[in-house]
Scaffold this motif. Structure first.
Motif, PDB file in Angstrom:
ATOM      1  N   ASP A 199     -64.209  -8.031  62.785  1.00  0.00           N
ATOM      2  CA  ASP A 199     -63.026  -8.863  62.594  1.00  0.00           C
ATOM      3  C   ASP A 199     -61.778  -7.975  62.704  1.00  0.00           C
ATOM      4  OD1 ASP A 199     -61.056 -10.647  61.765  1.00  0.00           O
ATOM      5  OD2 ASP A 199     -62.251 -11.434  60.119  1.00  0.00           O
ATOM      6  N   PRO A 200     -60.851  -8.273  63.631  1.00  0.00           N
ATOM      7  CA  PRO A 200     -59.667  -7.421  63.809  1.00  0.00           C
ATOM      8  C   PRO A 200     -58.583  -7.654  62.761  1.00  0.00           C
ATOM      9  CG  PRO A 200     -59.569  -9.254  65.330  1.00  0.00           C
ATOM     10  CD  PRO A 200     -60.895  -9.353  64.605  1.00  0.00           C
ATOM     11  N   ARG A 201     -58.785  -8.616  61.881  1.00  0.00           N
ATOM     12  CA  ARG A 201     -57.760  -8.909  60.876  1.00  0.00           C
ATOM     13  C   ARG A 201     -57.888  -7.975  59.679  1.00  0.00           C
ATOM     14  NH1 ARG A 201     -59.136 -15.029  59.939  1.00  0.00           N
ATOM     15  NH2 ARG A 201     -61.163 -14.039  59.938  1.00  0.00           N
ATOM     16  N   TYR A 202     -56.767  -7.744  59.026  1.00  0.00           N
ATOM     17  CA  TYR A 202     -56.755  -6.979  57.781  1.00  0.00           C
ATOM     18  C   TYR A 202     -57.158  -7.905  56.640  1.00  0.00           C
ATOM     19  CZ  TYR A 202     -54.106  -3.514  60.367  1.00  0.00           C
ATOM     20  OH  TYR A 202     -53.704  -2.592  61.289  1.00  0.00           O
ATOM     21  N   ARG A 203     -57.977  -7.390  55.731  1.00  0.00           N
ATOM     22  CA  ARG A 203     -58.387  -8.162  54.547  1.00  0.00           C
ATOM     23  C   ARG A 203     -57.344  -7.936  53.457  1.00  0.00           C
ATOM     24  NH1 ARG A 203     -63.471  -4.934  53.645  1.00  0.00           N
ATOM     25  NH2 ARG A 203     -61.896  -3.489  54.313  1.00  0.00           N
ATOM     26  N   LEU A 210     -50.074 -15.993  54.635  1.00  0.00           N
ATOM     27  CA  LEU A 210     -51.116 -15.025  54.994  1.00  0.00           C
ATOM     28  C   LEU A 210     -52.347 -15.723  55.573  1.00  0.00           C
ATOM     29  CD1 LEU A 210     -50.747 -12.746  51.877  1.00  0.00           C
ATOM     30  CD2 LEU A 210     -50.312 -12.038  54.258  1.00  0.00           C
ATOM     31  N   HIS A 239     -51.707 -16.578  59.224  1.00  0.00           N
ATOM     32  CA  HIS A 239     -51.269 -15.498  60.116  1.00  0.00           C
ATOM     33  C   HIS A 239     -52.486 -14.885  60.815  1.00  0.00           C
ATOM     34  CE1 HIS A 239     -49.421 -11.819  61.539  1.00  0.00           C
ATOM     35  NE2 HIS A 239     -48.254 -12.404  61.321  1.00  0.00           N
ATOM     36  N   PRO A 240     -52.390 -14.619  62.110  1.00  0.00           N
ATOM     37  CA  PRO A 240     -53.558 -14.116  62.847  1.00  0.00           C
ATOM     38  C   PRO A 240     -53.987 -12.686  62.497  1.00  0.00           C
ATOM     39  CG  PRO A 240     -51.630 -14.195  64.270  1.00  0.00           C
ATOM     40  CD  PRO A 240     -51.246 -14.859  62.983  1.00  0.00           C
ATOM     41  N   ARG A 241     -53.159 -11.914  61.812  1.00  0.00           N
ATOM     42  CA  ARG A 241     -53.501 -10.531  61.492  1.00  0.00           C
ATOM     43  C   ARG A 241     -54.129 -10.358  60.114  1.00  0.00           C
ATOM     44  NH1 ARG A 241     -54.372  -6.872  64.914  1.00  0.00           N
ATOM     45  NH2 ARG A 241     -53.519  -5.266  63.602  1.00  0.00           N
ATOM     46  N   TRP A 242     -54.166 -11.426  59.309  1.00  0.00           N
ATOM     47  CA  TRP A 242     -54.654 -11.313  57.929  1.00  0.00           C
ATOM     48  C   TRP A 242     -55.817 -12.258  57.684  1.00  0.00           C
ATOM     49  CZ3 TRP A 242     -52.928  -7.300  55.335  1.00  0.00           C
ATOM     50  CH2 TRP A 242     -51.682  -6.787  55.638  1.00  0.00           C
ATOM     51  N   ARG A 243     -56.722 -11.829  56.825  1.00  0.00           N
ATOM     52  CA  ARG A 243     -57.780 -12.702  56.295  1.00  0.00           C
ATOM     53  C   ARG A 243     -57.723 -12.572  54.781  1.00  0.00           C
ATOM     54  NH1 ARG A 243     -62.872 -12.095  54.414  1.00  0.00           N
ATOM     55  NH2 ARG A 243     -63.147  -9.993  55.226  1.00  0.00           N
TER      56      ARG A 243
END
Length: 79
Positions: free
Chosen positions: A2-6, A23, A26-30
């Motif tokens: 998964d390329p997202r930041y946890r 959050l 947003h596509p960068r966060w999980r």
């Protein structure tokens, strides 16, 4: 992978829920977990982010070590 930041969110009051919503979309966060001692705040978070792990103790949440970042969205006097 998964390329997202946890990320974890501590504090689910009015501003905390705004952060949580932003959050979660947003596509960068999980959002890995969300934490607040208030059961009503946790219930609202569950409705906003289905499947998110809900916690009630900030110290225990921070000790988990399973996120890349933490958003602390509490009032200055909160413990």
């Amino acid at each position: 992978m998964d390329p997202r930041y946890r990320i974890g969110v501590v504090g689910l009051g009015r501003m905390g829920r705004r952060h949580l919503d932003a959050l979660a979309t947003h596509p960068r966060w999980r959002v890995a977990w969300a934490c607040d001692p208030d059961p009503d705040a946790r219930r609202l978070a569950a409705a906003a982010v289905p499947g998110v792990l809900l916690l009630d103790d900030a110290d225990a949440a921070l000790a988990r070590g399973d996120v890349d970042a933490v958003a602390v969205v509490t009032s200055a006097g909160a413990r």
